[in-house]
Design an enzyme around this catalytic site. Structure first.
Site, PDB file in Angstrom:
ATOM      1  CB  CYS A   1     -13.646   9.624  -1.996  1.00 29.17           C
ATOM      2  SG  CYS A   1     -12.622   8.736  -3.917  1.00 29.17           S
TER       3      CYS A   1
ATOM      4  CB  CYS B   1     -16.855   4.387  -7.839  1.00 33.40           C
ATOM      5  SG  CYS B   1     -15.486   5.202  -8.419  1.00 33.40           S
TER       6      CYS B   1
ATOM      7  CB  CYS C   1     -18.138   4.248  -3.173  1.00 30.00           C
ATOM      8  SG  CYS C   1     -17.066   4.573  -2.137  1.00 30.00           S
TER       9      CYS C   1
ATOM     10  CB  CYS D   1      -7.486  -5.873   4.502  1.00 31.57           C
ATOM     11  SG  CYS D   1      -8.170  -4.737   2.455  1.00 31.57           S
TER      12      CYS D   1
ATOM     13  CB  CYS E   1      -4.167  -6.653   2.243  1.00 32.94           C
ATOM     14  SG  CYS E   1      -4.857  -5.516   0.625  1.00 32.94           S
TER      15      CYS E   1
ATOM     16  CB  CYS F   1      -6.663  -8.699  -3.409  1.00 31.86           C
ATOM     17  SG  CYS F   1      -8.060  -9.079  -3.341  1.00 31.86           S
TER      18      CYS F   1
ATOM     19  NE  ARG G   1     -10.654 -11.154  -0.442  1.00 33.11           N
ATOM     20  CZ  ARG G   1      -9.717 -11.924   1.001  1.00 33.11           C
ATOM     21  NH1 ARG G   1     -10.333 -12.383   2.643  1.00 33.11           N
ATOM     22  NH2 ARG G   1      -8.501 -12.587   0.900  1.00 33.11           N
TER      23      ARG G   1
HETATM   24  N1  SAM Z   1     -10.242   3.843  -3.053  1.00 31.73           N
HETATM   25  C1  SAM Z   1      -9.733   2.340  -2.971  1.00 31.73           C
HETATM   26  C2  SAM Z   1     -10.435   2.491  -4.411  1.00 31.73           C
HETATM   27  O1  SAM Z   1     -11.719   2.553  -5.395  1.00 31.73           O
HETATM   28  O2  SAM Z   1      -9.760   1.593  -5.023  1.00 31.73           O
HETATM   29  C3  SAM Z   1      -9.778   1.682  -2.041  1.00 31.73           C
HETATM   30  C4  SAM Z   1     -11.232   1.458  -1.337  1.00 31.73           C
HETATM   31  S1  SAM Z   1     -12.266   1.217  -2.485  1.00 31.73           S
HETATM   32  C5  SAM Z   1     -14.033   1.297  -1.678  1.00 31.73           C
HETATM   33  C6  SAM Z   1     -12.532  -0.675  -2.381  1.00 31.73           C
HETATM   34  C7  SAM Z   1     -13.574  -1.261  -3.236  1.00 31.73           C
HETATM   35  O3  SAM Z   1     -14.090  -1.499  -2.727  1.00 31.73           O
HETATM   36  C8  SAM Z   1     -14.401  -0.407  -4.900  1.00 31.73           C
HETATM   37  O4  SAM Z   1     -13.275  -0.889  -5.938  1.00 31.73           O
HETATM   38  C9  SAM Z   1     -15.066  -1.594  -5.081  1.00 31.73           C
HETATM   39  O5  SAM Z   1     -15.223  -3.638  -6.085  1.00 31.73           O
HETATM   40  C10 SAM Z   1     -15.482  -2.036  -3.002  1.00 31.73           C
HETATM   41  N2  SAM Z   1     -17.134  -1.509  -2.664  1.00 31.73           N
HETATM   42  C11 SAM Z   1     -17.304  -0.147  -2.673  1.00 31.73           C
HETATM   43  N3  SAM Z   1     -18.084   0.414  -2.091  1.00 31.73           N
HETATM   44  C12 SAM Z   1     -18.708  -0.895  -2.524  1.00 31.73           C
HETATM   45  C13 SAM Z   1     -20.136  -0.834  -2.613  1.00 31.73           C
HETATM   46  N4  SAM Z   1     -21.736  -0.131  -2.605  1.00 31.73           N
HETATM   47  N5  SAM Z   1     -20.979  -2.816  -2.921  1.00 31.73           N
HETATM   48  C14 SAM Z   1     -19.966  -3.462  -3.570  1.00 31.73           C
HETATM   49  N6  SAM Z   1     -18.971  -2.913  -3.228  1.00 31.73           N
HETATM   50  C15 SAM Z   1     -18.084  -1.721  -2.679  1.00 31.73           C
HETATM   51  C1  DTB Z   2     -13.546  -5.283  -1.670  1.00 38.80           C
HETATM   52  O1  DTB Z   2     -13.427  -6.224  -3.024  1.00 38.80           O
HETATM   53  N1  DTB Z   2     -14.257  -5.477  -1.759  1.00 38.80           N
HETATM   54  C2  DTB Z   2     -13.574  -4.562  -0.073  1.00 38.80           C
HETATM   55  C3  DTB Z   2     -12.290  -4.879   0.207  1.00 38.80           C
HETATM   56  N2  DTB Z   2     -12.049  -5.145  -1.650  1.00 38.80           N
HETATM   57  C4  DTB Z   2     -11.678  -3.001   0.034  1.00 38.80           C
HETATM   58  C5  DTB Z   2     -14.582  -3.340   0.190  1.00 38.80           C
HETATM   59  C6  DTB Z   2     -15.958  -3.800   0.406  1.00 38.80           C
HETATM   60  C7  DTB Z   2     -16.837  -1.743   0.236  1.00 38.80           C
HETATM   61  C8  DTB Z   2     -18.194  -2.844   0.965  1.00 38.80           C
HETATM   62  C9  DTB Z   2     -18.678  -1.495   1.205  1.00 38.80           C
HETATM   63  C10 DTB Z   2     -18.789  -0.396   2.267  1.00 38.80           C
HETATM   64  O2  DTB Z   2     -18.279  -1.466   3.287  1.00 38.80           O
HETATM   65  O3  DTB Z   2     -17.931   0.614   1.523  1.00 38.80           O
HETATM   66 FE1  SF4 Z   3     -13.559   7.280  -3.882  1.00 43.60          FE
HETATM   67 FE2  SF4 Z   3     -14.854   4.653  -3.133  1.00 43.60          FE
HETATM   68 FE3  SF4 Z   3     -14.165   5.034  -5.754  1.00 43.60          FE
HETATM   69 FE4  SF4 Z   3     -12.712   3.818  -4.032  1.00 43.60          FE
HETATM   70  S1  SF4 Z   3     -14.399   3.788  -4.753  1.00 43.60           S
HETATM   71  S2  SF4 Z   3     -11.744   5.689  -5.078  1.00 43.60           S
HETATM   72  S3  SF4 Z   3     -12.836   4.718  -2.512  1.00 43.60           S
HETATM   73  S4  SF4 Z   3     -15.879   6.988  -4.498  1.00 43.60           S
END
Ligand code: SAM
Ligand code: DTB
Ligand code: SF4
Length: 327
Positions: free
Chosen positions: A57, A61, A64, A101, A133, A193, A269
Site C-alpha cells: 500500500c 499509516c 499498518c 467484509c 462490506c 462503518c 463493533r
Molecule cells: N486501505 C483501506 C483503508 O485504509 O481504509 C482499508 C483497509 S485498512 C487495513 C482498515 C482499518 O483497519 C484501518 O482504518 C484501521 O483502523 C484498521 N487497522 C489496520 N491495522 C491495524 C492495527 N495494527 N491495529 C488496529 N487496527 C488496525
Molecule cells: C476495522 O475497523 N477493523 C478491521 C476492519 N475494519 C477492516 C480491520 C482490523 C485490522 C487489524 C490488523 C490486521 O489484521 O492487519
Molecule cells: Fe494502506 Fe494500511 Fe493505511 Fe489502509 S490502513 S491505507 S492498507 S497503510
C-alpha cells in the site's frame, strides 16, 4: 440519570470528556440502559474479514502491516480472483457469519479493471445471501454510485483517531479526505462503518474527539468499529511504543460505553485486539454496549480468536449470534 431516547448530533466535547470521567459503574449502567432501548442486549452481529488485496500500500499509516514503506513480515498479493473470494464467502456463511467484509490495501481504488472485478465480487457474494462490506480506501462520487448500483450493503472507512492526533499517525492523506469519502457515502444508500483505533499513544481527549466527530456527523455511522491497536513488528508504532505497557482493558470498555451512549442506535463493533484481551474484558465490552464482532481466526493480516473460542465465550454469556452451526 436519564436515558437518551433520541439520537443527538450536537454533542459538546465537555459532555464527552465528562462521560470518560464518570465512575465506571455509572458509565456501564447508563450505556447498558441506552443499549437496551435500541437492541436485544443478548445478541451480537458477526462479520468475517477477507483481505482481497494484501500489502504494497502506498500509504504510511504508522500502525499498518500493509504499507509498502515498512519492513513487515507480510506476503504481497494481487487482487484475489472471484472464485477464491466466493469460496471464502461460502465458508464464512457455512460457519455462521452474516457479512463478508472485503478489504484491500489501497489508498483508493485506482484501476478501472480492478474496480469492475470488485463490483462483480459484491454482486456474487450478495447472491449467496450474505451481506457485503468493502473497505478499499477513499472513493469518488462515481465509485460510490457504482457500488450502490450493485447493492453493496456497507462500506468501512475509519477516521482512526482525532483530527489533532491524525498527522502523528498518517502523513499521506488529510483527515478531511476521510470525511469527504464519508460524506459521499452518507449521500448514498450504502450503510457506513466508521470508527477508530485506541492504544496508539493518543490521549483520552483524542478518543473523546474521535467519538464526538463520528457522533456529530449528519448521520451516525450504522456500524462503529473500535479497534485496539495491534502491534505489528516493523511498523513505526511498534518501535515508538516498544516500552509502553499494553492498553488497560478498562480503557477499551470505557470507549465502547461512550460510543454506545453517543450513538445509541448504531452497532458498536468490538474489533481488532480481541486476541490480546481476556474473555472477562470482552464480556465487559458487551455489557458496555458492544454488539458486533469480527468472527473467524484471521482479521486482515493478524490473528483473531478461533471460531470455537468465540462460540464458547458467546455460549458462556448466553449471547445469541444468529444460527451458529456446531463446530
Ligand atoms: N486501505 C483501506 C483503508 O485504509 O481504509 C482499508 C483497509 S485498512 C487495513 C482498515 C482499518 O483497519 C484501518 O482504518 C484501521 O483502523 C484498521 N487497522 C489496520 N491495522 C491495524 C492495527 N495494527 N491495529 C488496529 N487496527 C488496525
Ligand atoms: C476495522 O475497523 N477493523 C478491521 C476492519 N475494519 C477492516 C480491520 C482490523 C485490522 C487489524 C490488523 C490486521 O489484521 O492487519
Ligand atoms: Fe494502506 Fe494500511 Fe493505511 Fe489502509 S490502513 S491505507 S492498507 S497503510
Amino acid at each position: 440519570m436519564t436515558h437518551t431516547p433520541t439520537l443527538r448530533h450536537d454533542w459538546h466535547i465537555d459532555e464527552v470528556l465528562a462521560l470518560f470521567d464518570w465512575p465506571f459503574n455509572d458509565l456501564i449502567y447508563q450505556a447498558q440502559g441506552v443499549h437496551r432501548q435500541h437492541f436485544n442486549a443478548n445478541q451480537v452481529q458477526l462479520s468475517t474479514l477477507l483481505n482481497i488485496k494484501s500489502g504494497a500500500c502506498s500509504e504510511d499509516c504508522a500502525y499498518c502491516s500493509q504499507s509498502a514503506r515498512f519492513k513487515t513480515q507480510l506476503a504481497v498479493e494481487p487482487l484475489m480472483a472471484l472464485d477464491e473470494v466466493l469460496a471464502a464467502a461460502k465458508q464464512a456463511q457455512a460457519h455462521g457469519s452474516q457479512r463478508l467484509c472485503m478489504g484491500a490495501a489501497w489508498r483508493q481504488p485506482n484501476k478501472a479493471q480492478d474496480f469492475i472485478k470488485i463490483l462483480k465480487m459484491v454482486k456474487e457474494v450478495k447472491a449467496l445471501g450474505l451481506e457485503t462490506c468493502l473497505t478499499l480506501g477513499m472513493l469518488t462520487e462515481q465509485q460510490v454510485a457504482q457500488l450502490q448500483a450493485v447493492g453493496l450493503d456497507y462500506y468501512n472507512h475509519n477516521l482512526d483517531t482525532s483530527e489533532n492526533f491524525y498527522p502523528h499517525i498518517i502523513s499521506t492523506r488529510q483527515y478531511q479526505d476521510r470525511l469527504d469519502t464519508l460524506a459521499r457515502l452518507q449521500h448514498s444508500d450504502i450503510k457506513v462503518c466508521s470508527g477508530g483505533i485506541i492504544g496508539m499513544g493518543e490521549s483520552i481527549s483524542d478518543r473523546a474527539q474521535l467519538l464526538l466527530t463520528l457522533a456529530n456527523l449528519p448521520k451516525h455511522p450504522e456500524s462503529v468499529p473500535i479497534n485496539q491497536w495491534v502491534k505489528v513488528d516493523g511498523t513505526p508504532l511498534a518501535t515508538e511504543l516498544a516500552d509502553q505497557p499494553p492498553l488497560d482493558g478498562f480503557d477499551m470498555v470505557r470507549c465502547i460505553a461512550v460510543a454506545r451512549i453517543l450513538m445509541p442506535a448504531s452497532y458498536v463493533r468490538l474489533s481488532a485486539g480481541r486476541s490480546e484481551m481476556s474473555q472477562e474484558i470482552q464480556a465487559l465490552c458487551f455489557l458496555a454496549g458492544a454488539n458486533a464482532i469480527f468472527y473467524g481466526e484471521k482479521l486482515l493480516t493478524t490473528i483473531n480468536p478461533s471460531e470455537s473460542q468465540d462460540q464458547q465465550l458467546l455460549a458462556k454469556l448466553g449471547i445469541n449470534a444468529g444460527h451458529l452451526p456446531p463446530l
